[in-house]
Design a protein around this motif. Sequence first.
Motif, short mmCIF file in Angstrom:
data_model
loop_
_atom_site.label_atom_id
_atom_site.label_comp_id
_atom_site.label_asym_id
_atom_site.label_seq_id
_atom_site.Cartn_x
_atom_site.Cartn_y
_atom_site.Cartn_z
N LEU A 424 16.00 36.64 90.28
CA LEU A 424 16.64 37.14 89.07
C LEU A 424 15.62 37.63 88.05
CD1 LEU A 424 19.24 34.28 88.53
CD2 LEU A 424 19.78 36.65 89.13
N GLY A 425 14.46 36.99 88.03
CA GLY A 425 13.53 37.17 86.92
C GLY A 425 12.73 38.45 86.93
N LYS A 426 12.51 39.06 88.10
CA LYS A 426 11.62 40.23 88.17
C LYS A 426 12.33 41.51 88.60
CE LYS A 426 7.87 37.85 87.13
NZ LYS A 426 6.84 37.52 88.10
N PRO A 457 24.10 38.37 96.22
CA PRO A 457 24.25 39.47 95.26
C PRO A 457 23.57 39.18 93.93
CG PRO A 457 26.28 38.22 95.44
CD PRO A 457 25.38 37.71 96.52
N GLY A 458 23.13 40.26 93.27
CA GLY A 458 22.49 40.14 91.97
C GLY A 458 21.01 39.82 92.04
N LYS A 459 20.42 39.83 93.23
CA LYS A 459 19.01 39.50 93.39
C LYS A 459 18.22 40.71 93.90
CE LYS A 459 20.57 35.36 92.65
NZ LYS A 459 20.77 34.43 93.77
N VAL A 460 16.96 40.71 93.59
CA VAL A 460 15.94 41.65 94.08
C VAL A 460 16.15 43.05 93.51
CG1 VAL A 460 14.76 42.68 96.05
CG2 VAL A 460 15.58 40.32 96.19
N LEU A 461 17.23 43.74 93.90
CA LEU A 461 17.44 45.11 93.45
C LEU A 461 17.84 45.14 91.97
CD1 LEU A 461 19.22 46.53 96.59
CD2 LEU A 461 16.85 46.88 95.89
N PRO A 462 17.52 46.24 91.27
CA PRO A 462 17.72 46.27 89.82
C PRO A 462 19.15 46.08 89.36
CG PRO A 462 16.22 48.02 90.48
CD PRO A 462 16.77 47.40 91.74
N GLU A 463 20.13 46.50 90.15
CA GLU A 463 21.51 46.35 89.74
C GLU A 463 22.25 45.50 90.76
OE1 GLU A 463 22.83 47.21 86.95
OE2 GLU A 463 21.02 48.19 86.24
N PRO A 464 23.22 44.68 90.32
CA PRO A 464 23.99 43.90 91.28
C PRO A 464 24.69 44.79 92.29
CG PRO A 464 24.41 43.14 89.05
CD PRO A 464 23.62 44.41 88.94
N THR A 465 24.78 44.32 93.52
CA THR A 465 25.50 45.04 94.56
C THR A 465 26.99 45.09 94.21
OG1 THR A 465 23.93 44.14 96.13
CG2 THR A 465 25.94 45.10 97.03
N THR A 466 27.58 46.27 94.31
CA THR A 466 29.01 46.41 94.03
C THR A 466 29.65 47.30 95.07
OG1 THR A 466 28.94 48.43 92.69
CG2 THR A 466 28.44 46.37 91.56
#
Length: 477
Positions: A424-426, A457-466
């Motif tokens: 979440l942090g980076k 979901p919500g990790k690694v990539l800049p936007e949450p997966t939707t």
Amino acid sequence: MNRPFPHAEIGAAVAALQARLGERAVTSDAVRDHHARDESSHAARKPDIVVFPEATHEVAEIARIASAFQVPIVPFGAGSGLEGAAIPVFGGISLDTSRLDAILEIRADDMIARVQAGVRRQALNHHLRDTGLFFPVDPGADASIGGMVATGASGTNAVRFGVMRENVLGLTVVLVDGRVIRTGGLARKSSAGYDLTRLFVGSEGTLGIVTEVTLRLHPIPDAVSATAGFMTLYGAVAAVVDIKRAGIAIGRVELLDEATVAVIGRRSSLELDPLPTLFFEFHGDAAEVAVLSNTVSEIIAENGGTNLRWLREDAAARALWDARRLAPSWLKAERLGAVSRPSDVCVPVSSLADLVAETRADVAASPVPAYMFGHVGDGNFHCLFVYHPNDPAEEAEAARLGDRIVARALAAGGTATGEHGVGLGKRRWLEREHGSEAVAVMQALKFTLDPLGLLNPGKVLPEPTTLAWPDQLASSF
């Protein structure tokens, strides 16, 4: 944060999991609370259910249930992560790997181990104790092997033996639809096809769920440890750069600032001068170490260091490296009720001294206590801020200084995370580090393997997966 799964059927998924796993599908508050957080300072979030599979085929069945009812699924190892990767921010299923704890095969002649994902690092090395081999990646915590794969872990031994990406030969991975794939193999090298093993290492459970890992083992080296103090942090880092430039092979070298050394002095039996200090481990027989030590001593002296202090007894050396491993928890305990926020940037070794000096100036001017240490042999540097979570000003100050460290690291050609992972942090730094086109490719890979965005979901990539991803991706190319 809005739930991005409008068609999720949590109740039906819970019922299906309980029917399949019985008592190993748990909805009690105590178990869900335990799986709501890791060792990071990120906000906790309970999963709806925690499952405890014991075999790859059970993980596959859990994945099929999650897909059928469009429920997110988040792997959970030892809970020792530092960037929130195991926190189920959208609820759903927390998949605990602790019962995937079998050591499946040791091939001593090939120096290979095959283990399930829930095996702990220390348990593996205890099992290997009579073979003359060990698994060298040591992130400090007694992490699970699957968690170390997920975050691309590193540690004190990385300067000599490399990080997880160099020490994972193959994986068994369950995809979101329940398919099981096996990557890599027992050979030390291969030119066959895409390197799927390295694709999954460091993916933090967002592309698939790792259930088995094939690891590279190494002979246990003859080792002797030593310490040296320095007048300045800059001098300590400069000494490491000069040692590396001289081509001297060292097993481990760790930097600790004087504040960290002072805490270690209070909480351990070690007698250390209150100075910025390097912990060394040299590998080789006595004659080899003697030759190395002469050159290292000269370099240390040229950079304002003290004489090497040798710890030739095994017990003393263990105490030294135990103190380094325990230091983060000791530092956090210096303030009652505090939480810690660690940075873990990594830069080219030639840029490390300047980064450390600039961070030191920031810390000196800040009211928030902070401690600096790191695996300086490979350019990996930590600054651990210790603040009270109920003090918004302190939390904001720790975040501000943490951002300055990351920005400097990226400007030097480094990375926002050398070993803790993005979590979440980076996430918000990913595009700045890799560029928008590279992030778009990552999003395309994610969508191909996980079209509904159910895996962590919500990790690694800049936007949450939707579920709106296809339109977003189309506009990216």
